[in-house]
Scaffold this active site. Structure first.
Site, PDB file in Angstrom:
ATOM      1  N   ARG A 153      -3.544  -1.110  -6.232  1.00  0.00           N
ATOM      2  CA  ARG A 153      -4.383  -1.558  -7.344  1.00  0.00           C
ATOM      3  C   ARG A 153      -3.757  -2.689  -8.152  1.00  0.00           C
ATOM      4  O   ARG A 153      -4.411  -3.676  -8.472  1.00  0.00           O
ATOM      5  CB  ARG A 153      -4.680  -0.403  -8.309  1.00  0.00           C
ATOM      6  CG  ARG A 153      -5.844   0.450  -7.890  1.00  0.00           C
ATOM      7  CD  ARG A 153      -5.600   1.883  -8.269  1.00  0.00           C
ATOM      8  NE  ARG A 153      -4.530   2.411  -7.428  1.00  0.00           N
ATOM      9  CZ  ARG A 153      -4.750   3.023  -6.276  1.00  0.00           C
ATOM     10  NH1 ARG A 153      -5.951   3.250  -5.865  1.00  0.00           N
ATOM     11  NH2 ARG A 153      -3.732   3.427  -5.508  1.00  0.00           N
ATOM     12  N   THR A 154      -2.493  -2.527  -8.531  1.00  0.00           N
ATOM     13  CA  THR A 154      -1.919  -3.504  -9.459  1.00  0.00           C
ATOM     14  C   THR A 154      -1.860  -4.884  -8.807  1.00  0.00           C
ATOM     15  O   THR A 154      -2.317  -5.876  -9.374  1.00  0.00           O
ATOM     16  CB  THR A 154      -0.523  -3.044  -9.922  1.00  0.00           C
ATOM     17  OG1 THR A 154      -0.641  -1.732 -10.460  1.00  0.00           O
ATOM     18  CG2 THR A 154       0.037  -3.982 -10.972  1.00  0.00           C
TER      19      THR A 154
ATOM     20  N   HIS B  64       5.038  -0.279 -17.683  1.00  0.00           N
ATOM     21  CA  HIS B  64       3.913  -0.805 -16.902  1.00  0.00           C
ATOM     22  C   HIS B  64       2.859  -1.253 -17.925  1.00  0.00           C
ATOM     23  O   HIS B  64       1.804  -0.650 -18.071  1.00  0.00           O
ATOM     24  CB  HIS B  64       3.382   0.306 -15.993  1.00  0.00           C
ATOM     25  CG  HIS B  64       2.521  -0.153 -14.863  1.00  0.00           C
ATOM     26  ND1 HIS B  64       2.042  -1.440 -14.752  1.00  0.00           N
ATOM     27  CD2 HIS B  64       2.027   0.514 -13.779  1.00  0.00           C
ATOM     28  CE1 HIS B  64       1.316  -1.525 -13.643  1.00  0.00           C
ATOM     29  NE2 HIS B  64       1.289  -0.357 -13.044  1.00  0.00           N
TER      30      HIS B  64
ATOM     31  N   LYS C  15      18.490 -10.930   2.084  1.00  0.00           N
ATOM     32  CA  LYS C  15      19.785 -11.559   2.425  1.00  0.00           C
ATOM     33  C   LYS C  15      20.782 -11.431   1.284  1.00  0.00           C
ATOM     34  O   LYS C  15      21.914 -11.864   1.387  1.00  0.00           O
ATOM     35  CB  LYS C  15      19.583 -13.050   2.728  1.00  0.00           C
ATOM     36  CG  LYS C  15      18.588 -13.338   3.827  1.00  0.00           C
ATOM     37  CD  LYS C  15      18.406 -14.854   3.992  1.00  0.00           C
ATOM     38  CE  LYS C  15      17.247 -15.162   4.909  1.00  0.00           C
ATOM     39  NZ  LYS C  15      16.966 -16.618   4.972  1.00  0.00           N
TER      40      LYS C  15
ATOM     41  N   ARG D  57       6.774  -6.689  -9.650  1.00  0.00           N
ATOM     42  CA  ARG D  57       7.030  -5.241  -9.629  1.00  0.00           C
ATOM     43  C   ARG D  57       8.369  -5.040  -8.932  1.00  0.00           C
ATOM     44  O   ARG D  57       8.614  -5.618  -7.867  1.00  0.00           O
ATOM     45  CB  ARG D  57       5.936  -4.502  -8.866  1.00  0.00           C
ATOM     46  CG  ARG D  57       6.308  -3.061  -8.568  1.00  0.00           C
ATOM     47  CD  ARG D  57       5.151  -2.247  -8.073  1.00  0.00           C
ATOM     48  NE  ARG D  57       4.208  -1.981  -9.143  1.00  0.00           N
ATOM     49  CZ  ARG D  57       3.172  -1.137  -9.023  1.00  0.00           C
ATOM     50  NH1 ARG D  57       2.960  -0.504  -7.886  1.00  0.00           N
ATOM     51  NH2 ARG D  57       2.359  -0.931 -10.047  1.00  0.00           N
TER      52      ARG D  57
HETATM   53  C1  NCD Z   1       1.234   3.569 -10.933  1.00  0.00           C
HETATM   54  C2  NCD Z   1       2.582   2.894 -10.790  1.00  0.00           C
HETATM   55  O1  NCD Z   1       2.791   2.133  -9.843  1.00  0.00           O
HETATM   56  O2  NCD Z   1       3.388   3.124 -11.665  1.00  0.00           O
HETATM   57  N1  NCD Z   1       0.248   3.025 -10.129  1.00  0.00           N
HETATM   58  C3  NCD Z   1      -0.461   1.953 -10.595  1.00  0.00           C
HETATM   59  O3  NCD Z   1       0.098   0.942 -10.955  1.00  0.00           O
HETATM   60  N2  NCD Z   1      -1.797   2.081 -10.719  1.00  0.00           N
HETATM   61  C4  NCD Z   1       1.258   5.030 -10.882  1.00  0.00           C
HETATM   62  C5  NCD Z   1       2.016   5.715  -9.781  1.00  0.00           C
HETATM   63  O4  NCD Z   1       2.533   5.095  -8.873  1.00  0.00           O
HETATM   64  O5  NCD Z   1       2.066   6.944  -9.864  1.00  0.00           O
END
Ligand code: NCD
Length: 309
Positions: free
Chosen positions: A56-57, A135, A86, A107
């Site tokens: 999703r993100t 997040h 590397k 991320r």
């Molecule tokens: C979450 C994350 O990656 O922290 N997912 C997301 O971004 N929608 C929640 C999770 O991984 O549990």
């Protein structure tokens, strides 16, 4: 309001700024749905630099830039396909990417990585999750979801059920909710409690926070329930064995309450939210993931200087 240059943490955002971002997000709905075309971010390039898995993100960031007429470079598996493999440092990687892109959504499995990236980069950095730390864009889309589903945030009772110890989602959400007059009920097995430091910190805000391990009791008091998975990849294996399956919400538990509760989940869902909840009228987790596109459109437009709040 001051210009937004990076989104590393939800903490620096005031309630006024949050509300303004949510208002701006709503203006993008028709573009997010593909009903209208936009060239707002034409000539702008987003790089999604993901060192951890995501559906999703990453894809909602990518949808957001594409639907605003911008362009995209996607590094979906940076740990193995970028020079990180590397041994290149994050600082060197972002100083390279800024030659090719105008904004980076990152991320990373190490807490503080987004901040580290921002130290080196001259282009905006958007934190798409750094280990169990934060997040922030998720917290904004969560607030937007509450507002859209319940028409308000103040005055609500919100049960947040999950692994508060290892989740970044709950930390950013708790800090975000601390700006509102809400009652937050943190529900978890004792082994997965929110860090005392974070709890003390969020208790300084407008919201009240309480803790319990009794899900049914929390549901009985809640207008909204937000549930999320145990963060298996962040727990020591022995600890995971002790807590796996420790909490589940199913339709019968919701029906027992006798009034409709809004059910949210950041996804991915594993076994903590039964699929029989999907047809429950208050279930909104797929709408929640759509809302992420609008919020990320707003944030991209803001950090790229194409919108103002
Ligand atoms: C979450 C994350 O990656 O922290 N997912 C997301 O971004 N929608 C929640 C999770 O991984 O549990």
């Amino acid at each position: 309001m001051a210009a937004i240059t990076d989104v590393l943490s939800i903490k620096p955002f005031s309630r006024r700024e949050i509300e303004a971002i949510l208002d701006l997000s709503e203006t993008f709905e028709d573009f997010a749905r593909g009903k209208k075309e936009s060239n707002l971010l034409a000539s702008k390039v987003l790089c999604t630099l993901f060192y951890e898995p995501s559906t999703r993100t990453r894809l909602s960031f990518e949808s957001a830039i594409l639907r605003l007429g911008g362009k995209l470079m996607s590094v979906a598996d940076a740990m193995t396909t970028s020079s990180a493999w590397k041994g290149e440092s994050l600082g060197d990687t972002v100083r390279t990417i800024e030659n090719y892109a105008d904004v980076i959504a990152i991320r990373h499995p190490v807490a503080g990585s987004a901040e580290e990236a921002a130290k080196y980069a001259s282009i905006p950095i958007l934190n798409a999750g750094d280990d169990a730390n934060e997040h922030p864009t998720q917290a904004l889309l969560d607030l937007l979801t509450i507002r859209r589903e319940r028409r308000r945030i103040d005055g609500l009772r919100i049960a947040v059920v999950g692994d508060h110890k290892y989740s970044r989602v709950t930390k950013s959400l708790s800090y975000a909710l601390a700006n509102y007059d809400v009652n937050v009920i943190l529900v978890n097995p004792p082994a997965l409690a929110l860090s005392r430091d974070v709890l003390e910190d969020v208790k300084r805000g407008r919201a009240t926070f309480e803790e319990t391990d009794d899900i049914q009791k929390a549901l009985g008091k809640a207008d909204v329930v937000y549930i999320f998975r145990i963060q298996k990849e962040r727990l020591p294996a022995s600890e995971y064995e002790r807590v796996k399956g420790a909490y589940v919400i199913d339709r019968a538990m919701l029906e027992k309450v006798g009034r409709e509760i809004t059910v949210m989940h950041p996804m991915p869902r594993i076994d903590e939210l039964s699929e029989d909840v999907d047809s429950y009228p208050g279930a909104c987790y797929f709408r929640q993931s759509f809302n992420g596109v609008m919020v990320r459109m707003a944030l991209l437009a803001l950090v790229l200087g194409k919108a103002k709040i």
